[in-house]
Motif scaffolding. Structure first.
Motif, PDB file in Angstrom:
ATOM      1  N   LEU A  98       0.831  -1.090  -0.290  1.00 17.57           N
ATOM      2  CA  LEU A  98      -0.048  -0.182   0.139  1.00 17.57           C
ATOM      3  C   LEU A  98       0.987   1.264  -0.050  1.00 17.57           C
ATOM      4  CD1 LEU A  98      -2.849   1.164   0.098  1.00 17.57           C
ATOM      5  CD2 LEU A  98      -2.737   0.870   2.627  1.00 17.57           C
ATOM      6  N   GLN A  99       1.815   1.453   0.803  1.00 20.03           N
ATOM      7  CA  GLN A  99       2.715   2.410   0.934  1.00 20.03           C
ATOM      8  C   GLN A  99       3.539   2.511  -0.236  1.00 20.03           C
ATOM      9  OE1 GLN A  99       5.030   2.629   4.467  1.00 20.03           O
ATOM     10  NE2 GLN A  99       6.416   4.237   3.676  1.00 20.03           N
ATOM     11  N   MET A 100       4.096   1.462  -0.853  1.00 21.08           N
ATOM     12  CA  MET A 100       4.769   1.513  -2.309  1.00 21.08           C
ATOM     13  C   MET A 100       3.947   2.284  -3.401  1.00 21.08           C
ATOM     14  SD  MET A 100       6.549  -1.430  -4.514  1.00 21.08           S
ATOM     15  CE  MET A 100       6.825  -2.595  -2.865  1.00 21.08           C
ATOM     16  N   VAL A 101       2.735   1.903  -3.364  1.00 23.77           N
ATOM     17  CA  VAL A 101       1.768   2.318  -4.590  1.00 23.77           C
ATOM     18  C   VAL A 101       1.531   3.770  -4.218  1.00 23.77           C
ATOM     19  CG1 VAL A 101      -0.431   1.891  -5.832  1.00 23.77           C
ATOM     20  CG2 VAL A 101       1.082   0.083  -5.184  1.00 23.77           C
ATOM     21  N   LEU A 102       1.086   4.003  -2.865  1.00 26.02           N
ATOM     22  CA  LEU A 102       0.931   5.174  -2.696  1.00 26.02           C
ATOM     23  C   LEU A 102       2.018   6.440  -3.039  1.00 26.02           C
ATOM     24  CD1 LEU A 102      -1.640   4.704   0.382  1.00 26.02           C
ATOM     25  CD2 LEU A 102      -2.241   5.504  -1.984  1.00 26.02           C
ATOM     26  N   THR A 103       3.168   6.050  -2.704  1.00 25.99           N
ATOM     27  CA  THR A 103       4.294   6.683  -2.768  1.00 25.99           C
ATOM     28  C   THR A 103       4.485   6.853  -4.349  1.00 25.99           C
ATOM     29  OG1 THR A 103       5.369   5.786  -0.703  1.00 25.99           O
ATOM     30  CG2 THR A 103       6.842   6.716  -2.383  1.00 25.99           C
ATOM     31  N   LYS A 104       4.353   6.111  -5.133  1.00 24.24           N
ATOM     32  CA  LYS A 104       4.511   6.180  -6.613  1.00 24.24           C
ATOM     33  C   LYS A 104       3.370   7.065  -7.214  1.00 24.24           C
ATOM     34  CE  LYS A 104       6.660   1.648  -7.450  1.00 24.24           C
ATOM     35  NZ  LYS A 104       6.586   0.627  -8.068  1.00 24.24           N
ATOM     36  N   MET A 105       2.238   7.233  -6.645  1.00 25.67           N
ATOM     37  CA  MET A 105       1.301   8.010  -7.040  1.00 25.67           C
ATOM     38  C   MET A 105       1.355   9.224  -6.405  1.00 25.67           C
ATOM     39  SD  MET A 105      -2.031   5.617  -6.565  1.00 25.67           S
ATOM     40  CE  MET A 105      -3.338   6.616  -7.391  1.00 25.67           C
ATOM     41  N   GLY A 106       2.248   9.581  -5.411  1.00 29.34           N
ATOM     42  CA  GLY A 106       2.500  10.916  -4.846  1.00 29.34           C
ATOM     43  C   GLY A 106       1.565  11.144  -3.862  1.00 29.34           C
ATOM     44  N   LEU A 107       1.006  10.204  -3.299  1.00 35.09           N
ATOM     45  CA  LEU A 107      -0.074  10.426  -2.093  1.00 35.09           C
ATOM     46  C   LEU A 107       0.590  10.001  -0.776  1.00 35.09           C
ATOM     47  CD1 LEU A 107      -3.124   9.033  -3.824  1.00 35.09           C
ATOM     48  CD2 LEU A 107      -2.708  11.094  -3.238  1.00 35.09           C
ATOM     49  N   TRP A 108       1.806   9.580  -0.659  1.00 35.76           N
ATOM     50  CA  TRP A 108       2.510   9.119   0.499  1.00 35.76           C
ATOM     51  C   TRP A 108       3.798  10.128   0.840  1.00 35.76           C
ATOM     52  CZ3 TRP A 108       0.411   5.790   3.978  1.00 35.76           C
ATOM     53  CH2 TRP A 108       1.364   5.562   5.237  1.00 35.76           C
ATOM     54  N   GLU A 109       3.969  10.813   2.044  1.00 35.65           N
ATOM     55  CA  GLU A 109       5.113  11.388   1.981  1.00 35.65           C
ATOM     56  C   GLU A 109       5.540  10.767   3.361  1.00 35.65           C
ATOM     57  OE1 GLU A 109       4.185  15.490   2.222  1.00 35.65           O
ATOM     58  OE2 GLU A 109       2.946  15.422   0.269  1.00 35.65           O
TER      59      GLU A 109
END
Length: 155
Positions: A98-109
Motif C-alpha cells: 500500500l505504501q509503495m503504490v501510494l508513494t508512486k502516486m505521490g500520495l504518501w510522504e
C-alpha cells in the motif's frame, strides 16, 4: 463517495507535473501509470485525454469522467485496481505494498507521520493485518470515518 479526495488529486497532479508548468503531458501521465504497473502507449493515452497537455481543471474532469466511475463500477474494474496494489500477486495488500503504490502516486510522504498500519486496520475486517479483495472493495467504497466506526464496534 471517492476514497481519493480533491486534496489527494491535487497532490497527484503536482507529482505528475514534473516540470512545474501547471500542465500534465502525455509522457508525465504515462510515467505515473508505468510507475504503478500499468503499461500503455502514448497513442492509447492520447485517445483518452486528447493530444494536448491537461491543466488541473481538465485533469479533474478526466478523473471524474473516466477514473472515478470505474472505481465505483463492477468487481472487474476493482479487480484491476486491486492487482495494482497487490504488487507481489499473493491475493492480499500488505502495508508495504500500500505504501509503495501510494508513494508512486505521490500520495504518501514519509515525513507526514501517516501510518500505513492504521490505514489497513480501518478496513481489515478479519484482523489478519492485510487487505483481501472484499476488504479492498470496502476501502474503495466506504468513507474512512464509517469504516473506522464499524472497526471500533468490532474491536
Amino acid at each position: 463517495m471517492s476514497v481519493i479526495s480533491r486534496d489527494d488529486l491535487h497532490k497527484i497532479f503536482k507529482n505528475l507535473d514534473k516540470n512545474n508548468n501547471g500542465r500534465i503531458s502525455i509522457a508525465e501521465l504515462q510515467n505515473l501509470l508505468e510507475g504503478i504497473g500499468i503499461q500503455t502507449t502514448s497513442e492509447e493515452l492520447e485517445k483518452l485525454v486528447g493530444p494536448n497537455d491537461l491543466d488541473y481543471a481538465e485533469f479533474l474532469l478526466f478523473y471524474d469522467a473516466t477514473i472515478e466511475p470505474k472505481m465505483n463500477a463492477d468487481d472487474g474494474d476493482l479487480s484491476k485496481a486491486f492487482e495494482v496494489f497487490d504488487v507481489d500477486g499473493d491475493g492480499f495488500i500488505s502495508c508495504e505494498e500500500l505504501q509503495m503504490v501510494l508513494t508512486k502516486m505521490g500520495l504518501w510522504e514519509k515525513k507526514s507521520g501517516q501510518n500505513c498500519r492504521e490505514m489497513i486496520d480501518v478496513y481489515d475486517k478479519n484482523l489478519d493485518g492485510v487487505l483481501d479483495f472484499e476488504e479492498f472493495k470496502d476501502m474503495m467504497s466506504l468513507p474512512a470515518a464509517a469504516a473506522a466506526d464499524d472497526h471500533e464496534r468490532k474491536s
